[in-house]
Design a protein around this motif. Structure first.
Motif, short mmCIF file in Angstrom:
data_model
loop_
_atom_site.label_atom_id
_atom_site.label_comp_id
_atom_site.label_asym_id
_atom_site.label_seq_id
_atom_site.Cartn_x
_atom_site.Cartn_y
_atom_site.Cartn_z
N VAL A 124 0.82 -1.22 0.00
CA VAL A 124 0.00 0.00 0.00
C VAL A 124 0.85 1.28 0.00
O VAL A 124 1.78 1.41 0.78
N GLU A 125 0.47 2.20 -0.87
CA GLU A 125 1.07 3.53 -0.91
C GLU A 125 0.00 4.57 -0.54
O GLU A 125 -1.18 4.33 -0.74
N ASP A 126 0.45 5.70 -0.01
CA ASP A 126 -0.53 6.76 0.30
C ASP A 126 -0.93 7.45 -1.01
O ASP A 126 -0.27 7.31 -2.03
N PHE B 63 4.84 7.57 0.43
CA PHE B 63 5.26 6.44 1.26
C PHE B 63 4.71 5.12 0.71
O PHE B 63 3.65 5.10 0.09
N PHE C 175 4.16 1.22 2.67
CA PHE C 175 4.40 0.42 3.89
C PHE C 175 5.56 -0.54 3.65
O PHE C 175 5.67 -1.13 2.57
N TYR D 144 -7.01 8.42 10.56
CA TYR D 144 -5.64 8.37 11.08
C TYR D 144 -5.30 9.73 11.69
O TYR D 144 -5.71 10.76 11.17
N HIS E 59 -1.70 11.82 13.29
CA HIS E 59 -0.24 11.71 13.29
C HIS E 59 0.35 12.68 14.30
O HIS E 59 0.03 13.87 14.26
N PHE F 158 5.68 15.66 3.79
CA PHE F 158 4.43 15.29 4.47
C PHE F 158 3.86 16.51 5.20
O PHE F 158 2.68 16.79 5.11
N SER G 198 7.98 2.84 6.76
CA SER G 198 7.54 3.01 5.37
C SER G 198 8.71 3.44 4.52
O SER G 198 9.56 4.20 4.98
N TYR H 170 2.80 2.91 15.64
CA TYR H 170 1.34 2.92 15.57
C TYR H 170 0.78 2.45 16.90
O TYR H 170 1.14 1.36 17.36
N ASN I 6 1.64 7.34 15.07
CA ASN I 6 0.32 7.35 14.43
C ASN I 6 -0.72 6.70 15.31
O ASN I 6 -0.41 5.76 16.05
C1 LIG Z 1 3.72 10.74 8.39
C2 LIG Z 1 2.32 10.23 8.59
O1 LIG Z 1 1.97 9.26 7.57
C3 LIG Z 1 2.40 7.98 7.78
O2 LIG Z 1 2.96 7.68 8.81
C4 LIG Z 1 2.22 7.01 6.68
C5 LIG Z 1 3.32 6.23 6.37
N1 LIG Z 1 3.27 5.32 5.40
C6 LIG Z 1 2.13 5.10 4.70
C7 LIG Z 1 2.13 4.11 3.68
C8 LIG Z 1 0.99 3.85 2.98
C9 LIG Z 1 -0.18 4.56 3.25
O3 LIG Z 1 -1.28 4.23 2.49
C10 LIG Z 1 -2.56 4.62 2.94
C11 LIG Z 1 -0.22 5.55 4.24
C12 LIG Z 1 0.96 5.84 4.97
C13 LIG Z 1 1.02 6.82 6.00
S1 LIG Z 1 -0.43 7.74 6.42
C14 LIG Z 1 -1.65 6.50 6.88
C15 LIG Z 1 -1.07 5.48 7.85
C16 LIG Z 1 -1.09 6.13 9.15
N2 LIG Z 1 -1.10 6.69 10.09
#
Ligand SMILES: CCOC(=O)c1cnc2ccc(OC)cc2c1SCCC#N
Ligand SMILES: CCCCCCCCCCCCCC(=O)CSCCNC(=O)CCNC(=O)[C@H](O)C(C)(C)COP(=O)(O)OP(=O)(O)OC[C@H]1O[C@@H](n2cnc3c(N)ncnc32)[C@H](O)[C@@H]1OP(=O)(O)O
Length: 389
Positions: free
Chosen positions: A72-74, A79, A81, A187, A189, A202, A297, A312, A343
């Motif tokens: 998964v990517e945001d 990022f 995972f 979510y 942070h 970010f 990530s 988390y 998070n």
């Molecule tokens: C800096 C704040 O964002 C994250 O930590 C993060 C990191 N890696 C991801 C990888 C895939 C991803 O796909 C939805 C989101 C992130 C996120 S934001 C949602 C997770 C949380 N809290």
């Protein structure tokens, strides 16, 4: 919008929203095991099913590499995972797990691992019913094989294997809206390393916020404040189990944990899960508990950084120490361990402390789902006592 696969599945359908005439509980009744499809679903010709034995370092590494490059990517592609191998071993091998629920797809010729889906057993309480369920996770299809309707085959195959164990319900989460969410979570942070989060794009400096002001804003004490706050040890398991079972009984949907499960999920493991108790020095009583897991990530396309170290929140219980102070101490520990961000989801009773402790609201939603189990109406996040990896 069309859901050609999900319309065929025993899940709440969008067209039924608002229709509260359906009874709460299973949507379909169990099938006699003799009538469950005995052989795997057909894959496209070039591909074959494989069981990923996570005990094997080589296979665990293949899974790790597939997820590192294709999971998964945001939405902004900042990022992806990057679950570690020891994290995957932890997450996929709880007490009572089934090896053949760790399902891979390989290219027949090259044996390359190109898809993955997993499930683990969980005893889930829904209101007053404890239902044996499966938690489905780590669904991943290689980027080069997307939009070929492989995911429905993966989902049907893991469903078939779960049915063969006489389990008829499941729980899963997703960042996308599917028919039909149990609840929609947010979510949050808490910045620990403002400079890095700004450098990766970010966070942004507001027009009155200089970098030095940002660093000062997120500064944390160098040590924890709660007397008796210490790392959890194996001797704490029975008391933490009682604490956690008591706390989770407050929520409409929550997992049940026995001692063995508390030991598996909550005893500290380096780079995987950190957990703490508050022990009263006079009475020796364990009054509070906090845990967070480590999920780094990959930082995509950034010249200066490759990895984001993220913590988390996992499970926690506060009976004497205010949750705010407990969480502040967890933030202090995370900062000491050089996490970049902490998070949390707005599940359980998290929301009140999030704002107080300078968490910022994320822009990603996390939808929770039940498979083959209907609730009359969706839940508020504060009614949910389930954290999925
Ligand atoms: C800096 C704040 O964002 C994250 O930590 C993060 C990191 N890696 C991801 C990888 C895939 C991803 O796909 C939805 C989101 C992130 C996120 S934001 C949602 C997770 C949380 N809290
Ligand atoms: C009783 C036991 C029951 C057990 C089973 C319970 C259910 C468990 C369910 C699984 C829970 C997993 C939880 C979990 O792992 C945590 S959520 C993380 C999911 N993984 C990723 O996002 C990784 C990156 N993406 C990919 O690898 C692919 O895009 C995936 C594989 C996601 C989809 O591959 P694709 O190549 O992009 O797409 P097609 O193959 O062409 O298929 C399209 C169809 O798949 C539906 N889809 C897409 N994403 C989904 C998702 N995240 N959940 C459920 N369904 C999802 C989509 O709606 C469409 O169906 P529709 O036409 O009906 O809309």
């Amino acid at each position: 919008q069309e859901h050609k696969f999900w319309e065929t599945q025993p899940v709440g359908q969008f067209k039924d929203l608002g229709d509260s005439s359906f009874p709460e509980g299973p949507i379909e009744q169990p099938t006699p095991l003799s009538e469950v499809k005995q052989e795997p679903y057909n894959l496209p010709t070039l591909y074959e099913w494989t069981v990923c034995d996570m005990d094997s370092d080589e296979i665990c590494n293949e899974v790790y590499v597939l997820l590192t490059n294709n999971y998964v990517e945001d939405d902004d592609n900042l990022f992806r995972f990057n679950y570690s191998k020891e994290f995957l071993r932890w997450g996929l091998r709880p007490p009572g797990y089934f090896k053949n629920w760790h399902i891979g797809v390989r290219v027949k010729s090259s044996k390359k691992l190109v898809a993955f889906i997993t499930a683990i057993p969980v005893k889930m309480r829904v209101r007053d019913e404890v239902v044996q369920m499966a938690e489905v996770n780590f669904l991943c299809v290689h980027k080069k094989l997307r939009s070929k309707r492989l995911a429905p085959v993966m989902i049907k195959e893991v469903t078939r294997r779960i049915h063969l164990e006489n389990i008829w319900q499941a729980a899963y989460t997703a960042g996308i809206l599917l028919p039909t969410p149990l609840t929609t979570c947010q979510y949050w942070h808490r910045t620990l390393n403002p400079k890095k989060l700004i450098d990766v794009g970010f966070s942004r400096l507001g027009d009155r916020m200089t970098m030095s002001r940002a660093i000062k804003l997120y500064k944390l004490p160098n040590s924890t404040a709660t007397p008796g706050f210490r790392k959890m040890e194996i001797r704490d398991v029975p008391k933490v189990t009682i604490l956690l079972r008591g706390y989770l009984s407050r929520f409409v949907v929550a997992p049940t944990f026995d001692d063995a499960e508390v030991a598996h999920w909550l005893l500290p493991q380096e780079n995987v899960v950190d957990s703490f108790v508050v022990e009263n020095s006079e009475t020796r009583e364990v009054t509070d508990f906090f845990s967070f897991y480590t999920l780094p990530s990959s930082i995509l396309n950034n010249p200066n950084y490759s990895t984001l170290k993220a913590a988390y929140t996992f499970y926690h219980v506060s009976t004497k120490t205010p949750l705010l102070q407990l969480t502040q101490d967890a933030l202090v520990i995370a900062k000491q361990k050089e996490f970049d961000v902490f998070n949390a989801l707005d599940v359980m009773e998290n929301e009140p402390f999030l704002k107080e402790l300078k968490f910022g609201r994320g822009d990603g939603q996390l939808y929770y789902y039940l498979y083959n189990y209907r609730l009359r109406e969706s839940l508020k996040p504060s009614e949910l006592g389930l954290v999925m990896l």
